[in-house]
Motif scaffolding. Sequence first.
Motif, mmCIF file in Angstrom:
data_model
loop_
_atom_site.group_PDB
_atom_site.id
_atom_site.type_symbol
_atom_site.label_atom_id
_atom_site.label_comp_id
_atom_site.label_asym_id
_atom_site.label_seq_id
_atom_site.Cartn_x
_atom_site.Cartn_y
_atom_site.Cartn_z
ATOM 1 N N THR A 161 0.952 -1.285 0.044
ATOM 2 C CA THR A 161 -0.009 0.020 -0.026
ATOM 3 C C THR A 161 0.926 1.338 -0.159
ATOM 4 O OG1 THR A 161 -0.130 0.258 2.401
ATOM 5 C CG2 THR A 161 -1.780 -1.355 1.171
ATOM 6 N N GLY A 162 2.176 1.233 0.558
ATOM 7 C CA GLY A 162 2.776 2.429 0.469
ATOM 8 C C GLY A 162 2.552 3.093 1.615
ATOM 9 N N GLU A 163 1.546 2.667 2.672
ATOM 10 C CA GLU A 163 1.194 3.321 3.624
ATOM 11 C C GLU A 163 2.067 3.086 4.858
ATOM 12 O OE1 GLU A 163 -1.036 5.632 4.017
ATOM 13 O OE2 GLU A 163 -1.458 5.696 1.915
ATOM 14 N N PRO A 164 2.704 3.936 5.819
ATOM 15 C CA PRO A 164 3.219 3.687 6.815
ATOM 16 C C PRO A 164 2.502 2.951 8.060
ATOM 17 C CG PRO A 164 3.134 5.928 6.813
ATOM 18 C CD PRO A 164 2.563 5.406 5.666
ATOM 19 N N TYR A 165 3.231 2.141 8.863
ATOM 20 C CA TYR A 165 2.257 1.603 9.883
ATOM 21 C C TYR A 165 3.042 1.854 11.300
ATOM 22 C CZ TYR A 165 0.527 -1.988 13.316
ATOM 23 O OH TYR A 165 0.254 -2.734 14.341
ATOM 24 N N THR A 166 2.489 1.969 12.192
ATOM 25 C CA THR A 166 2.826 2.393 13.412
ATOM 26 C C THR A 166 2.069 1.403 14.803
ATOM 27 O OG1 THR A 166 3.603 4.665 13.303
ATOM 28 C CG2 THR A 166 3.289 3.928 15.521
ATOM 29 N N GLY A 167 2.716 0.702 15.192
ATOM 30 C CA GLY A 167 2.159 -0.078 16.311
ATOM 31 C C GLY A 167 2.720 -0.150 17.789
ATOM 32 N N ARG A 168 1.797 -0.076 18.576
ATOM 33 C CA ARG A 168 2.480 0.151 20.110
ATOM 34 C C ARG A 168 2.263 -1.422 20.801
ATOM 35 N NH1 ARG A 168 4.667 4.873 20.354
ATOM 36 N NH2 ARG A 168 3.573 6.471 19.301
ATOM 37 N N ASP A 169 3.427 -1.463 21.937
ATOM 38 C CA ASP A 169 3.514 -2.830 22.534
ATOM 39 C C ASP A 169 3.117 -3.924 21.456
ATOM 40 O OD1 ASP A 169 4.300 -1.571 24.914
ATOM 41 O OD2 ASP A 169 2.164 -1.198 25.417
#
Length: 430
Positions: free
Chosen positions: A90-98
Amino acid sequence: MTAVSGRRHPAADPAPAGQAAEEDLRALFGHSTAVFASLAGPEYLVETANAAFFATIGEERARTGVALAELVPELAGQGIIALLDQVYRTGEPYTGRDVRVVLGSGPHAREAFFDLTYEPRRDTDGNVTGIRVIGVETTQVKQAQQLMAEHRALLEQIARQAPLAEVLDGMARCIEKLAPQEVLVSVLLADPDGRHLRHGAAPSLPDFYNQAIDGIATGEAVGSCGTAAHRREPVIVTDIATDPFWADFRDLAGRAGLAACWSTPILARDGGLLGTFAMYHRTPRIPQDADLALARVFADTAALAIERHHTEQAQRAAEARAKAALDDLATAVRAERELRADAEQRAAAAAELAARMRAAAAAQAPTPHPERCQLGGSSGCTAPAEIKIADSWGDAAWGCPAHVEEAIINVRSVFIASEELGGLAAYRDR
């Protein structure tokens, strides 16, 4: 080897803008504790990574030019590769917590948590050519939060006077859940004389093992716990199979599948022995500083719970003694009142009898009668005869006041030989 280097001087070695940007990132993250890796292509080849990345996955795997799935095969099935595919597609960044990640396998596996960001890498035409992974491990923070929450819950249990067995069992389960590697926790309680240790809590140890060590003596070379209790200091046995402290318990530990045991004495504020706190392992193991700190924290918590329990026991015992003393006093007061009432009744009856005897003596004085008392028995009585008594069969005798009173009191059929003076009915009513 890691491919981290400083940025080359553009005047000396001109480089495309994209390459220069990558070099800037390598310079920024080269010595950072944050995890950084630059992955190329849909295979996610590890082009470069910082020392923190390789320390996280294991120094023995510190190499580049290898696909991430090949370098860290345990990531398969954990959703990490799927997220990389999503960002690449997708070219979309991803941020995940824990984000939870299990690293390593078998007995060396460890659970870790990260705040992760996946940024797509693009060429000059804007096409995605790879992904940069930037992350910060939050494992210790998360474990600290869990530890504080569990510790707070234990303190609340102690404050509301939960049963000691419940508190110790909950504490053991809490540590077993929080420990990064498998651990089996045991708490033994010291007898009042401090010479033996009794079962307190050990939810994950086999019943036969708990029963076998229930009541073990405290002393030198009595396993880890007996020795720790005797020395009043921690005893770390990293390999039960070879340690002399376990000579008498080695077979028992083998049947229970135990290979290491670290024991910490639980001490009261005055230094008295309350028990021991032990952490068992199924493989030989040397404790880390964090392990020893965890043992100290929960040994202190156990001490608080046990001392609170002892205080409550002493209070209940004192209350029971006080209640027993009050009950005894109440019983004594009732008995004294009954004795006093009985004495008063006896005194009144004696006074009444004495009055009747005086009246009888006065009334019977003119009547002919023997000179001496006839009631003295074989030893005789030289006192003057003053009162005539009789029994229900018609027999009669004269006696002195003392023997007459004795006869009336002790011989149920005897009465003053005068109905006007009370006679049999008066005696029976007495």
